[in-house]
Design an enzyme around this catalytic site. Structure first.
Site, mmCIF file in Angstrom:
data_model
loop_
_atom_site.group_PDB
_atom_site.id
_atom_site.type_symbol
_atom_site.label_atom_id
_atom_site.label_comp_id
_atom_site.label_asym_id
_atom_site.label_seq_id
_atom_site.Cartn_x
_atom_site.Cartn_y
_atom_site.Cartn_z
ATOM 1 N N SER A 191 0.946 -1.151 0.101
ATOM 2 C CA SER A 191 -0.096 -0.029 0.041
ATOM 3 C C SER A 191 0.768 1.313 0.031
ATOM 4 O O SER A 191 0.346 2.235 -0.298
ATOM 5 C CB SER A 191 -0.803 0.011 1.311
ATOM 6 O OG SER A 191 -1.529 -1.200 1.368
ATOM 7 N N HIS A 202 -1.397 -2.864 -7.029
ATOM 8 C CA HIS A 202 -2.174 -2.421 -5.895
ATOM 9 C C HIS A 202 -3.754 -2.582 -6.018
ATOM 10 O O HIS A 202 -4.150 -1.570 -6.767
ATOM 11 C CB HIS A 202 -1.826 -1.139 -5.651
ATOM 12 C CG HIS A 202 -2.339 -0.508 -4.125
ATOM 13 N ND1 HIS A 202 -2.455 0.810 -3.910
ATOM 14 C CD2 HIS A 202 -2.782 -1.331 -3.096
ATOM 15 C CE1 HIS A 202 -2.896 0.955 -2.787
ATOM 16 N NE2 HIS A 202 -3.195 -0.167 -2.174
ATOM 17 N N GLU A 211 -4.197 0.059 -9.132
ATOM 18 C CA GLU A 211 -3.195 0.936 -9.319
ATOM 19 C C GLU A 211 -1.783 0.534 -9.480
ATOM 20 O O GLU A 211 -1.443 -0.353 -8.749
ATOM 21 C CB GLU A 211 -3.212 1.830 -8.025
ATOM 22 C CG GLU A 211 -2.309 3.081 -7.887
ATOM 23 C CD GLU A 211 -2.264 3.837 -6.535
ATOM 24 O OE1 GLU A 211 -2.300 3.129 -5.423
ATOM 25 O OE2 GLU A 211 -2.207 5.107 -6.395
ATOM 26 N N ASN A 246 -3.093 5.938 -1.180
ATOM 27 C CA ASN A 246 -2.894 6.219 0.037
ATOM 28 C C ASN A 246 -2.488 7.412 0.545
ATOM 29 O O ASN A 246 -2.437 7.902 1.686
ATOM 30 C CB ASN A 246 -2.196 4.916 0.604
ATOM 31 C CG ASN A 246 -3.236 3.819 0.721
ATOM 32 O OD1 ASN A 246 -4.268 3.779 1.052
ATOM 33 N ND2 ASN A 246 -2.753 2.516 0.285
HETATM 34 P P1 NAD Z 1 -3.533 -9.316 6.385
HETATM 35 O O1 NAD Z 1 -2.777 -9.256 7.729
HETATM 36 O O2 NAD Z 1 -4.872 -9.664 6.376
HETATM 37 O O3 NAD Z 1 -2.937 -10.730 5.499
HETATM 38 C C1 NAD Z 1 -1.512 -10.685 5.490
HETATM 39 C C2 NAD Z 1 -0.952 -12.310 5.346
HETATM 40 O O4 NAD Z 1 0.384 -12.397 5.202
HETATM 41 C C3 NAD Z 1 -1.262 -12.969 6.665
HETATM 42 O O5 NAD Z 1 -2.160 -14.133 6.341
HETATM 43 C C4 NAD Z 1 0.096 -13.690 7.026
HETATM 44 O O6 NAD Z 1 0.074 -14.895 7.750
HETATM 45 C C5 NAD Z 1 0.725 -13.609 5.919
HETATM 46 N N1 NAD Z 1 2.080 -13.446 5.953
HETATM 47 C C6 NAD Z 1 2.964 -12.724 6.603
HETATM 48 N N2 NAD Z 1 4.442 -13.189 6.540
HETATM 49 C C7 NAD Z 1 4.399 -13.881 5.314
HETATM 50 C C8 NAD Z 1 5.295 -14.644 4.681
HETATM 51 N N3 NAD Z 1 6.877 -14.431 5.154
HETATM 52 N N4 NAD Z 1 5.127 -15.341 3.817
HETATM 53 C C9 NAD Z 1 3.708 -15.692 3.252
HETATM 54 N N5 NAD Z 1 2.780 -15.044 3.856
HETATM 55 C C10 NAD Z 1 3.018 -14.299 4.989
HETATM 56 O O7 NAD Z 1 -2.953 -8.126 5.415
HETATM 57 P P2 NAD Z 1 -3.642 -7.484 3.981
HETATM 58 O O8 NAD Z 1 -4.681 -6.481 4.438
HETATM 59 O O9 NAD Z 1 -4.214 -8.742 3.175
HETATM 60 O O10 NAD Z 1 -2.329 -6.802 3.362
HETATM 61 C C11 NAD Z 1 -1.580 -7.457 2.527
HETATM 62 C C12 NAD Z 1 -0.961 -6.397 1.855
HETATM 63 O O11 NAD Z 1 -1.762 -5.828 0.736
HETATM 64 C C13 NAD Z 1 -0.117 -5.337 2.326
HETATM 65 O O12 NAD Z 1 0.946 -5.020 1.861
HETATM 66 C C14 NAD Z 1 -1.112 -4.265 2.425
HETATM 67 O O13 NAD Z 1 -0.721 -2.876 2.746
HETATM 68 C C15 NAD Z 1 -1.843 -4.196 0.884
HETATM 69 N N6 NAD Z 1 -3.040 -3.731 0.796
HETATM 70 C C16 NAD Z 1 -4.101 -4.133 1.921
HETATM 71 C C17 NAD Z 1 -5.325 -3.408 1.828
HETATM 72 C C18 NAD Z 1 -6.475 -3.560 2.691
HETATM 73 O O14 NAD Z 1 -7.558 -2.709 2.709
HETATM 74 N N7 NAD Z 1 -6.217 -4.252 3.651
HETATM 75 C C19 NAD Z 1 -5.744 -2.762 0.481
HETATM 76 C C20 NAD Z 1 -4.564 -2.468 -0.436
HETATM 77 C C21 NAD Z 1 -3.651 -3.176 -0.366
#
Ligand code: NAD
Length: 282
Positions: A119, A140, A152, A190
């Site tokens: 993000s 993204h 994005e 963001n």
């Molecule tokens: P989340 O916390 O829901 O999920 C993250 C997952 O990554 C977890 O299941 C965790 O076990 C796993 N993980 C951690 N370390 C790992 C590794 N070494 N290998 C494999 N898996 C691993 O987080 P999220 O909200 O899904 O966010 C994921 C990414 O997407 C982040 O970079 C976040 O910034 C981005 N993002 C999030 C949103 C949102 O609305 N939540 C929107 C756009 C982008």
């Protein structure tokens, strides 16, 4: 390059949504997570989302079986070896992502593309972690992935045109609209959204209004479909805090300091929808 086989790293909020959209569009998907529990929960979220879409008539009845059949869950990153592209969607933490990028470099063929759903972390910095910086790019997706139209696309300084073309082509094939932006902390989405969410948290922290009233002002007054605090709960408060911290570190500007209430909520484990409580209870 026609992309048929994609890896997704991280089965959380975003990873399971990305895997679902790829698989409903006929791609073979390897979904990797370090945690078995996260994989089980991720697959359950996909099943529920497919049910909802089928009930609404947005997907045919047979899409459930076909989609799930194309998603291969794994806790072993090496299982992603056949992938032409990997979308990294693990926790928003630079050290975690760096470890994944290093491991993927060893596992994937040299021509494979490494995309990240980060993000806010600089794409140029992420590309520099890889031995194939020209094939690193930001993809993204927005939350919830099956519903939201935008992808994005962020070009690192090093990203080449072929990688950019392959990734925008894939986003279009998934029925999404890609918008390409240059690299900069928080990108466009963001950089604009998070300071607004953070300011809404400050308004609550200063007791100017209730969470419901803050959200109602933004919904009815500004025509936002969802209020900033409800949106923060949907995104995950830990993710919101990480993004604010990255904006603050990168720009060295106090206007990006995280609201103390947001910090406390994360310390208390009130992460939003994913933990059952954030600014609201679920
Ligand atoms: P989340 O916390 O829901 O999920 C993250 C997952 O990554 C977890 O299941 C965790 O076990 C796993 N993980 C951690 N370390 C790992 C590794 N070494 N290998 C494999 N898996 C691993 O987080 P999220 O909200 O899904 O966010 C994921 C990414 O997407 C982040 O970079 C976040 O910034 C981005 N993002 C999030 C949103 C949102 O609305 N939540 C929107 C756009 C982008």
């Amino acid at each position: 390059m026609q992309i048929r086989t994609v890896g997704v790293v991280g089965a959380g909020t975003m990873g399971n949504g990305i895997a679902q959209v790829l698989a409903t569009h006929g791609l073979e998907v390897w979904l990797a997570d370090v945690s078995e529990t996260a994989l089980t929960r991720g697959l359950e979220a996909i099943r529920n989302s497919l049910e909802r879409l089928i009930r609404k008539g947005a997907l045919p009845e047979d899409a459930r079986h076909a989609t799930l059949g194309r998603i291969h869950p794994t806790t072993v990153l090496a299982a992603l070896a056949p992938c032409q592209l990997v979308v990294e969607a693990a926790t928003e933490n630079a050290d975690i992502k760096q470890g994944i990028f290093k491991a993927l470099d060893d596992v994937l063929p040299a021509e494979a593309i490494l995309a990240t759903n980060t993000s806010s972390i600089s794409l140029t910095r992420i590309a520099a972690w890889s031995r194939r910086p020209e094939r690193v790019i930001g993809m993204h997706f927005m939350n919830p992935v099956p519903v939201m139209q935008l992808v994005e696309v962020i070009r690192a300084l090093q990203t080449d045109d072929a990688t950019h073309a392959a990734v925008t082509g894939l986003a279009e094939a998934l029925g999404k609209t890609p918008v390409t932006v240059r690299d900069g902390a928080g990108f466009v989405s963001n950089r604009v959204l998070m300071p607004m969410i953070n300011e809404a948290a400050f308004v609550l922290y200063e007791n100017l209004a209730t969470a419901e009233d803050i959200d109602t002002v933004m919904k009815l007054g500004m025509n936002h479909p969802i209020g900033p605090l409800a949106l923060a709960d949907l995104i995950g408060l830990d993710t919101c805090l990480s993004i604010m911290d990255i904006l603050y570190t990168e720009f060295r500007d106090s206007k990006y300091r995280a609201c103390p209430l947001l910090v406390q909520m994360v310390q208390a484990g009130r992460l939003g929808r994913k933990s059952g409580q954030g600014f609201y209870r679920y």
